[in-house]
Design a protein around this motif. Structure first.
Motif, PDB file in Angstrom:
ATOM      1  N   GLY A 403       0.817  -1.187   0.000  1.00  0.00           N
ATOM      2  CA  GLY A 403       0.000   0.000   0.000  1.00  0.00           C
ATOM      3  C   GLY A 403       0.856   1.244   0.000  1.00  0.00           C
ATOM      4  N   VAL A 404       0.421   2.302  -0.750  1.00  0.00           N
ATOM      5  CA  VAL A 404       1.177   3.554  -0.866  1.00  0.00           C
ATOM      6  C   VAL A 404       0.344   4.665  -0.234  1.00  0.00           C
ATOM      7  N   SER A 405       0.993   5.471   0.588  1.00  0.00           N
ATOM      8  CA  SER A 405       0.303   6.597   1.225  1.00  0.00           C
ATOM      9  C   SER A 405       1.212   7.802   1.231  1.00  0.00           C
ATOM     10  N   ILE A 406       0.543   9.013   1.093  1.00  0.00           N
ATOM     11  CA  ILE A 406       1.272  10.285   1.151  1.00  0.00           C
ATOM     12  C   ILE A 406       0.625  11.127   2.230  1.00  0.00           C
ATOM     13  N   ASP A 407       1.477  11.604   3.150  1.00  0.00           N
ATOM     14  CA  ASP A 407       0.981  12.401   4.291  1.00  0.00           C
ATOM     15  C   ASP A 407      -0.103  11.658   5.058  1.00  0.00           C
ATOM     16  N   GLY A 408       0.030  10.334   5.121  1.00  0.00           N
ATOM     17  CA  GLY A 408      -0.901   9.512   5.880  1.00  0.00           C
ATOM     18  C   GLY A 408      -2.142   9.102   5.125  1.00  0.00           C
ATOM     19  N   ALA A 409      -2.361   9.619   3.914  1.00  0.00           N
ATOM     20  CA  ALA A 409      -3.556   9.290   3.134  1.00  0.00           C
ATOM     21  C   ALA A 409      -3.205   8.268   2.065  1.00  0.00           C
ATOM     22  N   PRO A 410      -3.973   7.171   1.955  1.00  0.00           N
ATOM     23  CA  PRO A 410      -3.693   6.175   0.917  1.00  0.00           C
ATOM     24  C   PRO A 410      -3.879   6.782  -0.470  1.00  0.00           C
ATOM     25  N   VAL A 411      -2.928   6.507  -1.370  1.00  0.00           N
ATOM     26  CA  VAL A 411      -2.993   7.034  -2.732  1.00  0.00           C
ATOM     27  C   VAL A 411      -2.916   5.946  -3.784  1.00  0.00           C
ATOM     28  N   GLY A 412      -2.673   4.692  -3.380  1.00  0.00           N
ATOM     29  CA  GLY A 412      -2.599   3.628  -4.365  1.00  0.00           C
ATOM     30  C   GLY A 412      -2.010   2.373  -3.786  1.00  0.00           C
ATOM     31  N   SER A 413      -1.721   1.453  -4.689  1.00  0.00           N
ATOM     32  CA  SER A 413      -1.156   0.170  -4.277  1.00  0.00           C
ATOM     33  C   SER A 413      -0.167  -0.292  -5.336  1.00  0.00           C
ATOM     34  N   LEU A 414       0.674  -1.242  -4.949  1.00  0.00           N
ATOM     35  CA  LEU A 414       1.688  -1.805  -5.834  1.00  0.00           C
ATOM     36  C   LEU A 414       1.552  -3.310  -5.834  1.00  0.00           C
ATOM     37  N   ARG A 415       1.697  -3.920  -7.016  1.00  0.00           N
ATOM     38  CA  ARG A 415       1.572  -5.365  -7.122  1.00  0.00           C
ATOM     39  C   ARG A 415       2.757  -5.940  -7.887  1.00  0.00           C
ATOM     40  N   GLU A 416       2.698  -7.232  -8.114  1.00  0.00           N
ATOM     41  CA  GLU A 416       3.801  -7.936  -8.740  1.00  0.00           C
ATOM     42  C   GLU A 416       4.170  -7.328 -10.088  1.00  0.00           C
ATOM     43  N   ARG A 475       3.078  10.990 -14.812  1.00  0.00           N
ATOM     44  CA  ARG A 475       1.985  10.106 -14.433  1.00  0.00           C
ATOM     45  C   ARG A 475       1.718  10.157 -12.938  1.00  0.00           C
ATOM     46  N   ASN A 476       2.806  10.250 -12.148  1.00  0.00           N
ATOM     47  CA  ASN A 476       2.625  10.307 -10.690  1.00  0.00           C
ATOM     48  C   ASN A 476       1.897  11.587 -10.285  1.00  0.00           C
ATOM     49  N   ILE A 477       2.245  12.710 -10.975  1.00  0.00           N
ATOM     50  CA  ILE A 477       1.588  13.976 -10.644  1.00  0.00           C
ATOM     51  C   ILE A 477       0.103  13.902 -10.979  1.00  0.00           C
ATOM     52  N   GLU A 478      -0.209  13.346 -12.169  1.00  0.00           N
ATOM     53  CA  GLU A 478      -1.612  13.220 -12.559  1.00  0.00           C
ATOM     54  C   GLU A 478      -2.392  12.336 -11.583  1.00  0.00           C
ATOM     55  N   GLN A 479      -1.781  11.209 -11.156  1.00  0.00           N
ATOM     56  CA  GLN A 479      -2.441  10.335 -10.190  1.00  0.00           C
ATOM     57  C   GLN A 479      -2.672  11.053  -8.872  1.00  0.00           C
ATOM     58  N   LYS A 480      -1.708  11.876  -8.472  1.00  0.00           N
ATOM     59  CA  LYS A 480      -1.852  12.592  -7.216  1.00  0.00           C
ATOM     60  C   LYS A 480      -2.985  13.611  -7.313  1.00  0.00           C
ATOM     61  N   LYS A 481      -3.058  14.314  -8.488  1.00  0.00           N
ATOM     62  CA  LYS A 481      -4.125  15.304  -8.650  1.00  0.00           C
ATOM     63  C   LYS A 481      -5.487  14.643  -8.668  1.00  0.00           C
ATOM     64  N   ARG A 482      -5.590  13.536  -9.394  1.00  0.00           N
ATOM     65  CA  ARG A 482      -6.870  12.852  -9.427  1.00  0.00           C
ATOM     66  C   ARG A 482      -7.287  12.382  -8.040  1.00  0.00           C
ATOM     67  N   ALA A 483      -6.310  11.912  -7.272  1.00  0.00           N
ATOM     68  CA  ALA A 483      -6.632  11.469  -5.923  1.00  0.00           C
ATOM     69  C   ALA A 483      -7.087  12.626  -5.062  1.00  0.00           C
ATOM     70  N   GLU A 484      -6.438  13.810  -5.247  1.00  0.00           N
ATOM     71  CA  GLU A 484      -6.843  14.974  -4.449  1.00  0.00           C
ATOM     72  C   GLU A 484      -8.217  15.457  -4.857  1.00  0.00           C
ATOM     73  N   LEU A 485      -8.499  15.505  -6.224  1.00  0.00           N
ATOM     74  CA  LEU A 485      -9.816  15.943  -6.682  1.00  0.00           C
ATOM     75  C   LEU A 485     -10.900  14.985  -6.234  1.00  0.00           C
ATOM     76  N   SER A 486     -10.573  13.706  -6.290  1.00  0.00           N
ATOM     77  CA  SER A 486     -11.561  12.719  -5.862  1.00  0.00           C
ATOM     78  C   SER A 486     -11.846  12.871  -4.374  1.00  0.00           C
ATOM     79  N   ARG A 487     -10.800  13.106  -3.611  1.00  0.00           N
ATOM     80  CA  ARG A 487     -10.989  13.285  -2.163  1.00  0.00           C
ATOM     81  C   ARG A 487     -11.722  14.573  -1.885  1.00  0.00           C
ATOM     82  N   ALA A 488     -11.385  15.627  -2.677  1.00  0.00           N
ATOM     83  CA  ALA A 488     -12.068  16.912  -2.475  1.00  0.00           C
ATOM     84  C   ALA A 488     -13.521  16.808  -2.895  1.00  0.00           C
ATOM     85  N   GLY A 489     -13.805  16.067  -4.023  1.00  0.00           N
ATOM     86  CA  GLY A 489     -15.181  15.899  -4.459  1.00  0.00           C
ATOM     87  C   GLY A 489     -16.000  15.177  -3.414  1.00  0.00           C
ATOM     88  N   VAL A 490     -15.478  14.208  -2.844  1.00  0.00           N
ATOM     89  CA  VAL A 490     -16.208  13.483  -1.795  1.00  0.00           C
ATOM     90  C   VAL A 490     -16.433  14.380  -0.609  1.00  0.00           C
TER      91      VAL A 490
END
Length: 506
Positions: A403-416, A475-490
């Motif tokens: 599991g991947v988290s930034i500033d304590g908030a989950p932002v994604g996961s890593l697999r094989e 790609r990492n920046i875009e994923q971070k923005k989408r995660a922030e917008l999704s969190r902000a939308g919620v």
């Protein structure tokens, strides 16, 4: 003149203050001890020489004083002094005669010429004390009862000051009267560990002779207050068993070993045949079977010699049977530590080639890199890297999930097959996220030291890596923005919903 001297001599023949005539007493004592001296000197009679020569000298001095007493009869002061002194000598000679007859005569032969010093000293003191009291009464005409009354306090003070000595004296009586502590008895005192034969019991101490012929003086009260083990008496009927522990190898059958050891004990000179010796299996040790050899000795003084002889015969007997006496030994085994999670090094180049950032490397470069990388395993919940920590390695997920988290908030996961930490490996910047194992994960770690030889051998590789890093960063920046917008939308939706419910009272 001659008639006057003869008259004085005849006056001495009368019975005076003593029980018998002085001349008769001195003559009897002198003749008796002269006879003892001659019998020992010329006929080797074996009589006790105690106090013989000293009593003869004192008896001769008594005759000289008799002569002086006769000469000083006319002088009252000197005559009385010489007479009293001569009377003391007569009483001493008489006491020596009685002591010799009782102690060195009767007890000397009854105890086979080995009278314990305790009995000898006790009887000697008693005889001399009795004759001293008689001398005070007869010669000096002193009332004994008055002396005893006036010395009561002094006696108490002396007794208090000599507590240990008195305790030894009374303990000596107990030791002397105890059948288990007779002469020629072997004993062991527990503390300290002393083993010896009782050779004498005195007023203050008991003398022990050890197996190496040393003499140890043990205070009598110490024996009575300690734990003492009786090992038997020389010539006595009761004997104490001796136990000898011997270890033989496991390859020697116990029945055969017991028979071999029993035959050795039966052949030993000082081991008693009745009761017969016994051999039993005592214990199973790390490298040997322990046997207990129990046997009785005719005389405990042969303990060390018998023990040494038995052990020597056991060695030869065991060697003749084709066996050996086991002994402690160490076996050093050299082995390479086994990795808890084995790695298939041959399959690593193919796994590395499947990653986007290493796909441009050649076969040789991938092979050299696979030889240097390490495989690490993390359990569920363990943190692999922490945000803002320094690092210089990347990780390739070989098995499991993270599991991947930034500033304590989950932002994604890593697999094989996915990688993380490439910026730290190639630029040395701090970790941008915290990565923790969601299950047991197997990671391939590539450090700066591992990839440095590859880059130095192929400098143009840096251009390819920089392009890949730029793409992954976007790609990492875009994923971070989408995660922030999704969190902000919620968060915004929840906020408007709460306001509507409040306005309509729902």
């Amino acid at each position: 003149m001659v008639s006057q001297f003869a008259g004085r001599i005849s006056s001495l023949m009368d019975i005076g203050n003593l029980l018998v005539n002085k001349i008769a007493v001195l003559s009897v004592v002198l003749l008796f001890f002269l006879a003892v001296l001659c019998l020992n000197a010329f006929f080797k009679a074996g009589l006790s020489p105690s106090k013989v020569t000293s009593t003869i000298k004192i008896a001769l001095l008594g005759f000289v004083l008799l002569l002086l007493e006769a000469l000083f009869t006319g002088v009252p002061a000197y005559g009385e002094i010489v007479g009293n002194l001569q009377g003391l000598i007569v009483m001493y000679c008489l006491a020596s005669l009685v002591t010799y007859l009782v102690v060195d005569g009767y007890l000397y032969y009854r105890m086979h010429k080995q009278v314990p010093s305790f009995q000898r000293d006790l009887l000697t003191v008693l005889v001399y004390v009795v004759f001293a009291m008689v001398s005070l009464r007869i010669i000096f005409r002193i009332d004994i009862s008055s002396i005893l009354t006036t010395t009561t306090v002094l006696t108490a003070a002396v007794a208090f000051a000599m507590q240990t000595t008195i305790a030894n004296v009374f303990s000596g009586f107990q030791v002397q009267s105890d059948e288990n502590l007779q002469r020629h008895t072997w004993i062991t005192i527990k503390d300290p560990d002393i083993t010896g034969e009782i050779v004498n019991v005195g007023f203050r101490y008991t003398t022990l002779r050890t197996l190496d012929n040393r003499r140890i003086l043990v205070p009598n009260h110490y024996i009575m207050q300690n734990i003492v083990q009786n090992l038997g008496t020389r010539g006595g009927t009761e004997k104490t068993a001796v136990h000898l522990k011997v270890g033989l190898g496991y390859d020697l059958p116990p029945e055969k070993a017991v028979d071999l050891l029993s035959r050795i004990l039966l052949q030993e000179e000082h081991v008693m045949k009745d009761p017969p010796p016994r051999v039993v299996v005592h214990d199973f040790l790390e490298s040997s079977v322990e046997y207990d050899l129990k046997y009785f000795l005719e005389d405990y003084s042969f303990h060390l010699a018998t023990r040494g002889s038995v052990l020597m015969k056991i060695w030869y007997a065991v060697a003749r049977e084709g066996f050996s006496i086991p002994f402690p030994h160490r076996e050093i085994i050299s082995r390479t530590p086994r990795e808890p999670f084995p790695v298939d090094r041959e399959g690593l180049p193919a796994i590395l080639r499947g990653t986007e950032i290493l796909r441009s490397l050649g076969e040789d470069e991938l092979r050299r890199l696979s030889e240097r990388v390490r495989v690490k395993v993390y359990g569920t919940g363990e943190i692999v890297v922490r945000q803002n920590d320094e690092g210089d390695s990347l990780f390739l997920v070989r098995r499991g999930a993270l599991g991947v988290s930034i500033d304590g908030a989950p932002v994604g996961s890593l697999r094989e097959g996915e990688i993380f930490g490439e910026m730290s490996l190639l630029t040395g910047e701090r970790r941008k996220a915290t990565v923790a194992a969601a299950s047991e994960v197997h990671l391939i770690e590539i450090s700066k030291e591992d990839i440095l030889p590859v880059i130095r051998a192929n400098p143009e590789l840096l251009e390819k890596l920089s392009a890949l890093l730029a793409q992954r960063e976007e790609r990492n920046i875009e994923q971070k923005k989408r995660a922030e917008l999704s969190r902000a939308g919620v968060d915004g939706k929840e906020a408007f919903l709460n306001r509507l419910k409040t306005f309509f009272g729902l």
